[in-house]
Design an enzyme around this catalytic site. Structure first.
Site, PDB file in Angstrom:
ATOM      1  N   LYS A  86       0.817  -1.216   0.000  1.00 22.52           N
ATOM      2  CA  LYS A  86       0.000   0.000   0.000  1.00 22.52           C
ATOM      3  C   LYS A  86       0.846   1.259   0.000  1.00 22.52           C
ATOM      4  CE  LYS A  86      -3.824  -1.987   2.724  1.00 22.52           C
ATOM      5  NZ  LYS A  86      -4.877  -2.128   1.726  1.00 22.52           N
ATOM      6  N   SER A 241      -7.802  -7.615   8.202  1.00 21.20           N
ATOM      7  CA  SER A 241      -7.552  -8.068   9.562  1.00 21.20           C
ATOM      8  C   SER A 241      -8.206  -9.418   9.841  1.00 21.20           C
ATOM      9  CB  SER A 241      -8.099  -7.016  10.531  1.00 21.20           C
ATOM     10  OG  SER A 241      -7.773  -5.716  10.066  1.00 21.20           O
TER      11      SER A 241
END
Lengths: 299, 204
Positions: A86, A241
């Site tokens: 990212k 997550s």
């Protein structure tokens, strides 16, 4: 030896092509080489190399940036599957660094703190392909116009709550249906309403879908969540997550991969969902302050 | 004639579209029973480790392996080539072979990471004078091949399109271009295989 054939790198065909190869698969957030290998062995089609998963970014607060190049390199070396990483929205130097590290895809991501509140990265400038987040068709087409070769609807990262992912996918698909149903003389007005280039709105009408591969992200925490998104019409799944914040990451990873493949088979989804232990703890959207909603980042 | 497309993961839609443009019914294959009634199979690009693992879990790997040994035509692109290969190398050592029908050694991702992925034009004599646009995406490289393997196309001296008996494999993705010639070539192979089987079962 024959003379070297000319090789055209960084073409749109090559950039969009890798995303086509990921379809039907699960892309998992990882923070260490060991996690990357667990993901690969569980059947992930790619990993997202990060310093912290979104739930921890949310908990830590402060400014979230590109991962340490050392982490990206270690994860690159640990697996055969593609590695994504990212960059902050608008931070084209982070993107240059990630390209120099030879990541396979860059996610210009709202999970990190935006570096520019006006402009996204000019993604045509890069050989490495980009995936970007979107909450609606206009946002998706603006990112594609900037050179994104893959779109993921945003959801709300780090929450383990699928509600925003569903909202964004339904919004995009609903707006695509409006475009495909509209006669050609109405497309200009629709393009204006969506804030999207007319040329891309025409492409959507021709193709009946986004002109690039369309994954979903942001809150997928169980095998049933993944299958829900696939049944709604996603091309594939990002799990942030949801894997490594669950009680048993290897089993959860494998179960989400299997549920994504067999998304139309409730008996298999039931079987893979059994005895997985605790999924990641979830967050109710109403407990999030407006300023804590990552999906609002980007435009 | 029906040619299935393995639909575990990857660019299934593009292969099906190419076959349908040739007027061939192209059902998706996700489980062993989906192989019934098919004249051939295409294995698309994707992640070979993911596709192989899920094929193995459902019993599809064994079912397809048995058919391949009996002469069933299969075309593998990229990940599909890796699944067909007898020997598979990775950056950190060898991988176990999946279907092991094609006598080649392939190295995963040996044309480089995504930033090195490329398009090029190569000649393939079998397909006529017009060169073939080949799209390489983190492609596997054929390091060596046995004497039974015929090389149909090469890039700078390295094999990228090979066949052995009823099996065809390419490092690249013809399904990502508008060129239907390789799919037509495979469909012809499937047709010939069916005719040969019909002659054999008719007996003397």
């Amino acid at each position: 030896m024959a003379t070297d054939t000319q090789r055209h790198q960084g073409t749109a065909g090559v950039k969009i092509g890798l995303a086509e190869m990921l379809k039907g698969g699960v892309i998992m957030d990882v923070t260490t080489p060991e996690q990357a290998q667990i993901a690969e062995q569980a059947g992930a089609v790619a990993v997202m190399a990060l310093e912290r998963v979104p739930a921890d970014i949310r908990a830590a607060g402060g400014v979230a940036r590109m991962a340490d190049p050392g982490i990206v390199k270690a994860i690159n070396a640990a697996v055969e599957i593609p590695v994504m990483a990212k960059a902050r929205i608008g931070h084209f130097v982070e993107a240059q660094v990630l390209q120099a590290l030879e990541v396979d895809y860059i996610d210009e991501s709202e999970v990190l703190t935006p570096a520019d509140e006006q402009y996204h990265i000019d993604k045509w400038d890069f050989n490495v392909p980009f995936v970007c987040g979107a909450r609606n068709l206009g946002e998706a087409l603006r990112r594609i116009a900037e050179g994104a070769a893959m779109i993921r609807t945003k959801g709300e990262p780090g929450t383990g709550n699928v509600v925003e992912a569903v909202r964004h996918l339904r919004t995009v698909l609903g707006e695509i249906r409006r475009v495909t149903a509209a006669p050609s003389e109405e497309l200009g007005t629709l393009a204006k309403e969506f804030g999207a280039p007319l040329e891309l709105v025409r492409r959507v009408k021709e193709m009946g879908r986004l002109p690039v591969v369309h994954f979903v992200a942001g809150g997928i925490a169980t095998p049933a969540d993944a299958a829900l998104m696939m049944q709604l019409g996603a091309d594939g799944i990002f799990v942030g997550s949801g894997i490594f914040k669950s009680q048993n990451p290897a089993a959860m990873a494998r179960a989400i991969v299997r549920a994504t493949l067999h998304y139309n088979d409730p008996a298999i989804i039931a079987e893979v969902s059994e005895s997985l232990g605790q999924a990641m703890p979830g967050l109710e959207m109403s407990t999030l302050a407006q300023s804590d909603r990552m999906q609002e980042r980007g435009w | 004639m029906r040619i299935g497309v393995l639909a575990i993961q990857g660019d299934v839609r593009e292969h099906r579209r190419h076959l349908e443009r040739l007027g061939i019914d192209a059902p998706e294959v996700r489980a062993p029973q989906h192989l019934d009634g098919l004249a051939g199979l295409i294995m698309p690009g994707g992640e070979s480790s993911t596709i192989g693992m899920l094929m193995s879990e459902s019993g599809l790997l064994d079912a397809l392996g048995q058919r391949i040994r009996a002469g069933f035509p299969v075309y593998g692109t990229c990940a599909g080539m890796i699944l067909l290969a007898n020997r598979v190398e990775g950056a950190r050592g060898p991988f176990p072979a999946w279907l092991a029908g094609l006598d080649i050694t392939v190295a995963r991702n040996a044309y480089g990471r995504q930033v090195q992925s490329f398009e090029a034009d190569i000649p393939v004599a079998e397909l006529g004078p017009e060169p073939v646009r080949v799209v390489f995406i983190r492609a596997p490289k054929v390091l060596s091949h046995g004497p039974g393997v015929r090389v149909l196309g090469s890039l700078d001296g390295e094999p990228v399109l090979v066949e052995q008996g009823a099996l065809l494999a390419s490092s690249f993705h013809p399904e990502l271009t508008d060129d239907l010639r390789i799919h037509r070539y495979f469909a012809d192979k499937v047709r010939q295989s069916q005719e040969a089987a019909a002659v054999a079962s008719a007996g003397p």
